[in-house]
Design a protein around this motif. Structure first.
Motif, PDB file in Angstrom:
ATOM      1  N   THR A  66       0.831  -1.201   0.000  1.00  0.00           N
ATOM      2  CA  THR A  66       0.000   0.000   0.000  1.00  0.00           C
ATOM      3  C   THR A  66       0.866   1.252   0.000  1.00  0.00           C
ATOM      4  OG1 THR A  66      -0.227  -0.087   2.429  1.00  0.00           O
ATOM      5  CG2 THR A  66      -1.978  -1.115   1.102  1.00  0.00           C
ATOM      6  N   GLY A  67       2.041   1.170   0.606  1.00  0.00           N
ATOM      7  CA  GLY A  67       2.960   2.302   0.571  1.00  0.00           C
ATOM      8  C   GLY A  67       3.445   2.595  -0.836  1.00  0.00           C
TER       9      GLY A  67
ATOM     10  N   LYS B 157       0.284   3.779  -3.002  1.00  0.00           N
ATOM     11  CA  LYS B 157      -0.267   5.088  -2.632  1.00  0.00           C
ATOM     12  C   LYS B 157       0.813   6.124  -2.315  1.00  0.00           C
ATOM     13  CE  LYS B 157      -4.533   2.970  -0.952  1.00  0.00           C
ATOM     14  NZ  LYS B 157      -5.506   2.836   0.155  1.00  0.00           N
ATOM     15  N   ASN B 158       2.067   5.758  -2.574  1.00  0.00           N
ATOM     16  CA  ASN B 158       3.193   6.657  -2.324  1.00  0.00           C
ATOM     17  C   ASN B 158       3.205   7.144  -0.883  1.00  0.00           C
ATOM     18  OD1 ASN B 158       5.564   8.022  -3.087  1.00  0.00           O
ATOM     19  ND2 ASN B 158       4.440   9.894  -3.592  1.00  0.00           N
ATOM     20  N   GLU B 159       3.072   6.181   0.036  1.00  0.00           N
ATOM     21  CA  GLU B 159       3.085   6.466   1.461  1.00  0.00           C
ATOM     22  C   GLU B 159       4.307   5.817   2.104  1.00  0.00           C
ATOM     23  OE1 GLU B 159      -1.801   6.580   1.993  1.00  0.00           O
ATOM     24  OE2 GLU B 159      -0.662   4.826   2.635  1.00  0.00           O
ATOM     25  N   PRO B 160       4.836   6.385   3.176  1.00  0.00           N
ATOM     26  CA  PRO B 160       6.051   5.833   3.802  1.00  0.00           C
ATOM     27  C   PRO B 160       5.778   4.502   4.499  1.00  0.00           C
ATOM     28  CG  PRO B 160       5.146   7.600   5.144  1.00  0.00           C
ATOM     29  CD  PRO B 160       4.341   7.585   3.876  1.00  0.00           C
ATOM     30  N   TYR B 161       6.823   3.687   4.607  1.00  0.00           N
ATOM     31  CA  TYR B 161       6.734   2.435   5.351  1.00  0.00           C
ATOM     32  C   TYR B 161       8.106   2.109   5.924  1.00  0.00           C
ATOM     33  CZ  TYR B 161       8.305   0.635   0.774  1.00  0.00           C
ATOM     34  OH  TYR B 161       8.987   0.424  -0.417  1.00  0.00           O
TER      35      TYR B 161
ATOM     36  N   TYR C 261       1.456   4.749  10.719  1.00  0.00           N
ATOM     37  CA  TYR C 261       0.365   4.140   9.958  1.00  0.00           C
ATOM     38  C   TYR C 261      -1.034   4.574  10.407  1.00  0.00           C
ATOM     39  CZ  TYR C 261       4.039   1.076   8.157  1.00  0.00           C
ATOM     40  OH  TYR C 261       5.170   0.584   7.552  1.00  0.00           O
TER      41      TYR C 261
ATOM     42  N   LYS D 181      -5.444   2.493   9.205  1.00  0.00           N
ATOM     43  CA  LYS D 181      -4.657   1.675   8.283  1.00  0.00           C
ATOM     44  C   LYS D 181      -4.279   0.338   8.919  1.00  0.00           C
ATOM     45  CE  LYS D 181      -0.848   1.987   4.988  1.00  0.00           C
ATOM     46  NZ  LYS D 181       0.141   2.909   4.367  1.00  0.00           N
TER      47      LYS D 181
END
Length: 420
Positions: free
Chosen positions: A270-271, A274-278, A387, A391
């Motif tokens: 999902t990161g 959706k270009n989200e940090p992890y 998160y 999420k």
């Protein structure tokens, strides 16, 4: 425990002869020097690294390969390298005429080399640069293909060299990640035991006990890891290698990857989508092990309902598309193929409730996992800050859809709709 003795194989009480065709594993100071002998029969060698891993061990590797014809594929070190079709193509463009691939790196680099080696018929070796994950000695390549996280059956390296001088200088995040990846085996092993009861899945005491021994060994290294103590870093690296061998013995990743990995894969996929940090993989696994401990504690305290939770198809597909975006179709297709949503396991759960709760109780508690996090200065609050509860709740409910493997996430969904 002599790692190279384990490589020779085991005639096991489970009825199988376990084998792992890796020829040599060296975990020691100066291990890279062994490449001279290991590569004596090869003339043309393809080196694969990124700018950071090449900086860590590239010079030492090339010195050990003096006199060889070397071709290099060096990826940027400024962005996260994703083991996808584009990265595969970059390596495969340079394979013509190559006799051996030598990967310099850890997770992504070795997965990429493993994949290209297998599908192009070129042997490979690995120069480890971080004690960050257990995939070095496993036969699966963790790839992202068509947007989906997929463990592709692939070959094993001919040899692994892990120079403790190099490993001690890895980013501290990667050292902590290796510790976390091993602690995550508490959850993976518990899922394996659970599936043995629920699904009659093959189970091996030798593989289980050896993996559990590596967890206990790793717990003792925490203090030394924070000071980059070479013996401690070497011990964690050996544990990671041995767990990898256990996966080869099992012919799949079951001893080392369960619900905690599925949650970590959820945050990674999902990161990316959706270009989200992890977090780094092993750190995500560590934090996710805390969550799976919470799930198990809830199940132990609950009375199992007599009927299984159901969700209508329209609602399910809507949720999956909302959560996974562009990779939703892959998840839906996978679960349609496996048929998990069509399986009614309520009777199995109810008839084995006492035994199942005994197994779930074998897992360390969430508070005990939190204490293990603190040993390497990780704080569970950072996981929730990154998160958020929404999420994490989605991960608990739908991380299971990324894989075909049964874990406690499926049990929690079957009985309580995937809520915590």
């Amino acid at each position: 425990m002599d790692i190279n003795e384990i490589l020779k194989g085991v005639d096991c009480a489970c009825g199988k002869h376990h084998t792992c065709p890796i020829e040599k594993i060296y975990v020691e100071k100066g291990a890279i020097s062994h490449l001279s002998e290991l590569c004596k029969d090869y003339k043309s060698i393809l080196l694969v690294a990124d700018e950071n891993t090449y900086g860590a061990a590239g010079e030492k590797t090339e010195n050990a390969l003096d006199g060889k014809k070397i071709t290099r594929v060096i990826f940027s070190g400024k962005t996260v390298l994703i083991p996808d079709e584009k990265a595969i193509e970059e390596v495969e463009k340079q394979t013509q005429g190559q006799e051996l691939i030598v990967g310099i790196g850890s997770g992504v680099i070795q997965d990429l080399c493993k994949y290209v080696s297998h599908f192009n018929g070129i042997p490979y070796m690995v120069v480890a640069t971080a004690p960050s994950m257990d995939g070095y000695a496993s036969s699966g390549a963790a790839m992202i293909l068509k947007g989906m996280k997929e463990t592709v059956p692939a070959g094993l390296p001919k040899a692994i060299v892990a120079d403790t001088e190099v490993l001690c200088n890895a980013p501290m995040e990667m050292i902590k990640a290796g510790f976390g990846d091993i602690i995550g085996k508490y959850s993976a092993l518990n899922d394996w035991r659970l599936s043995q009861i629920v699904n009659g899945e093959y189970f091996c005491d030798y593989i289980y006990n050896t993996t559990y021994e590596m967890i206990e060994k790793t717990l003792k290294t925490a203090k030394g890891l924070l000071t980059r103590d070479e013996e401690s870093v070497g011990a964690v690296t050996e544990a990671l290698m041995i767990v990898g061998i256990m996966m080869s013995f099992a012919t799949n990743s079951r001893p080392a990857s369960g619900s905690e990995h599925h949650l970590s894969h959820f945050f990674e996929i999902t990161g990316i989508v959706k270009n989200e940090p992890y977090f780094a993989h092993g750190i995500d696994v560590f934090y996710s092990t805390y969550v799976t401990a919470q799930i198990r504690e809830k199940l132990v305290k609950s009375t199992f309902p007599s009927s299984q939770f159901t969700q209508n198809r329209e609602e399910y597909e809507g949720d999956i598309r909302s959560v996974y975006g562009s990779v939703a179709d892959g998840c839906i297709k996978l679960q349609d193929k496996v048929g998990n949503y069509k399986k009614d396991r309520a009777r199995v759960y109810n008839s084995n409730e006492k035994k199942i709760k005994e197994i779930l109780s074998e897992m360390p508690s969430a508070e005990e996992i939190k204490a293990m996090l603190s040993l390497v200065e990780l704080d569970i609050d950072e996981f929730y800050k990154l998160y958020g509860n929404e999420k994490i709740d989605s991960a608990i409910k739908y991380a299971k859809d990324l894989k075909d493997r049964y874990t406690v996430l499926w049990m929690n969904y079957d009985l309580f709709g995937g809520t915590l």
